[in-house]
Design a protein around this motif. Sequence first.
Motif, short mmCIF file in Angstrom:
data_model
loop_
_atom_site.label_atom_id
_atom_site.label_comp_id
_atom_site.label_asym_id
_atom_site.label_seq_id
_atom_site.Cartn_x
_atom_site.Cartn_y
_atom_site.Cartn_z
N TYR A 1 0.84 -1.20 0.00
CA TYR A 1 0.00 0.00 0.00
C TYR A 1 0.88 1.25 0.00
O TYR A 1 1.89 1.32 0.69
N ASP A 2 0.45 2.22 -0.80
CA ASP A 2 1.02 3.57 -0.76
C ASP A 2 -0.06 4.51 -0.23
O ASP A 2 -1.24 4.32 -0.54
N SER A 3 0.34 5.49 0.54
CA SER A 3 -0.66 6.43 1.06
C SER A 3 0.01 7.70 1.54
O SER A 3 1.14 7.67 2.06
N ASP A 4 -0.68 8.82 1.36
CA ASP A 4 -0.29 10.08 1.98
C ASP A 4 -1.13 10.23 3.24
O ASP A 4 -2.36 10.08 3.21
N THR A 5 -0.49 10.51 4.35
CA THR A 5 -1.22 10.64 5.61
C THR A 5 -1.09 12.05 6.17
O THR A 5 -0.03 12.68 6.08
N THR A 6 -2.19 12.53 6.74
CA THR A 6 -2.22 13.82 7.45
C THR A 6 -2.78 13.56 8.83
O THR A 6 -3.92 13.08 8.95
N THR A 7 -2.02 13.84 9.86
CA THR A 7 -2.43 13.53 11.22
C THR A 7 -2.48 14.78 12.09
O THR A 7 -1.46 15.48 12.25
N ASP B 1 12.33 17.86 25.36
CA ASP B 1 13.11 16.74 25.87
C ASP B 1 12.29 15.46 26.00
O ASP B 1 12.82 14.36 25.90
N GLU B 2 11.02 15.61 26.25
CA GLU B 2 10.11 14.47 26.32
C GLU B 2 8.80 14.87 25.68
O GLU B 2 8.48 16.06 25.56
N GLN B 3 8.04 13.85 25.24
CA GLN B 3 6.77 14.12 24.57
C GLN B 3 5.70 13.15 25.08
O GLN B 3 5.98 12.00 25.40
N ARG B 4 4.50 13.68 25.14
CA ARG B 4 3.32 12.86 25.44
C ARG B 4 2.32 13.07 24.31
O ARG B 4 1.96 14.22 24.00
N ILE B 5 1.89 11.97 23.70
CA ILE B 5 0.90 12.05 22.63
C ILE B 5 -0.46 11.73 23.22
O ILE B 5 -0.68 10.63 23.72
N GLY B 6 -1.36 12.69 23.18
CA GLY B 6 -2.68 12.47 23.76
C GLY B 6 -3.64 11.83 22.78
O GLY B 6 -3.99 10.66 22.90
N SER B 7 -4.05 12.57 21.76
CA SER B 7 -5.01 12.05 20.78
C SER B 7 -4.49 12.33 19.38
O SER B 7 -3.77 13.30 19.15
N THR B 8 -4.87 11.46 18.45
CA THR B 8 -4.48 11.65 17.05
C THR B 8 -5.67 11.35 16.15
O THR B 8 -6.55 10.55 16.50
N GLN B 9 -5.69 11.96 15.02
CA GLN B 9 -6.72 11.70 14.01
C GLN B 9 -6.03 11.74 12.64
O GLN B 9 -5.57 12.80 12.20
N THR B 10 -5.97 10.58 11.99
CA THR B 10 -5.22 10.45 10.74
C THR B 10 -6.16 10.30 9.56
O THR B 10 -7.12 9.52 9.60
N GLN B 11 -5.88 11.04 8.52
CA GLN B 11 -6.59 10.91 7.25
C GLN B 11 -5.63 10.32 6.22
O GLN B 11 -4.45 10.68 6.15
N TYR B 12 -6.16 9.40 5.41
CA TYR B 12 -5.37 8.70 4.41
C TYR B 12 -5.85 9.12 3.02
O TYR B 12 -7.05 9.06 2.73
#
Length: 369
Positions: free
Chosen positions: A168-174, A290-301
């Motif tokens: 699969y090929d895809s462009d993603t926007t998150t 220095d550190e990161q926390r990822i809360g929520s994500t929404q990805t479009q393909y």
Amino acid sequence: MQPTTVETPSDDLRRFPCKRCGAKLEFTPGTWVTTCPYCGCQNEIAAPRDTRAVQELDYASALAALKERAGTATTLIVQCGACAAKIQVPPNVTSISCPFCGTNIVATGASTTQIKPNAVLPFKTTRDDAMDRFRTWVRSRWFAPSKLKSQSMLDARFTGTYLPAWTYDSDTTTAYQGQRGDAYYTTETYYVNGRPQTRTVRHIRWTSVSGVVRVEFDDVLVMASRSLPLKEAEQLEPWDLKSCVVYADDYLAGFRAECYQVGLDDGFEIAKEKMRPRIESAIREDIGGDEQRIGSTQTQYAHITYKHLLLPVWLSAYRFNQKLYRFMVNARTGEVVGERPYSAWKITLFVLMCLAIIGIIALVASHAK
């Protein structure tokens, strides 16, 4: 690109008759010809060899076409009762051996409509090469039973089989929300035996952040077979996917081909999971700090395309003490992946030897004091 409607190949085409003696031709690994095993006559494969000729197909159009049965081929499929593999049956064949477990199967399957492969990675490693690599691999297993290394086991028959896969090929926007952590340091005082001591303590100051990252993906590979354990199938990687050529029936002459058991849409869901680590890595880089926390994500393909391709594997299976063991050889790289039994007495002897060596070392150390 809308996949075109294809018809089931005729029996004459599927049998690949020799133009000189009429015998059945077989694809010769590492070449671009099919060869007659009786008179040696060779037929050159007419399909394009340019790897750039392999097209990416539109994902959304393919899903719509499946509902209308366009861009598909009807083939006779049988399912092995022992390991559940689904195998495409050649014309005029009434009995075959399952390439995954060796079980004999009577060809009384049902016709099914599936997406026809549009790419193939042809066999490069010959059966003899695969056998040599297999023998080397078996002899290198320290704790394998001696019987496993006997000549009868080393002469196990290999079956050339194409495994189905999707890319699969895809462009993603998150779009994401999370927190950025920036480190700062303070000096604290503590006491040891009543005496003051100081130390530097690291702290993190968290700040809420949000943003958007874009990541492009090319040839995310998803195995479409469930006949082999996923862990073992993935150990056959990497595959030189850039060497895929346009699919032609000729490449299957003399080999088996398994039909996919993971559909196009289900495969893309698996591909999404494979894309996730790169997307999360891009998010962390975008957040910074220095550190990161990822809360929520929404990805479009977007711009999703796919290839349905066949990957070449040499397979062998045997039973040892009532248990099935499989061996696989990547027919492009020669990589060997396999299961084998363990010898209890060899493991016990090894443990006893290790304990004896440890005992000797401890004895020598005690006398040295």
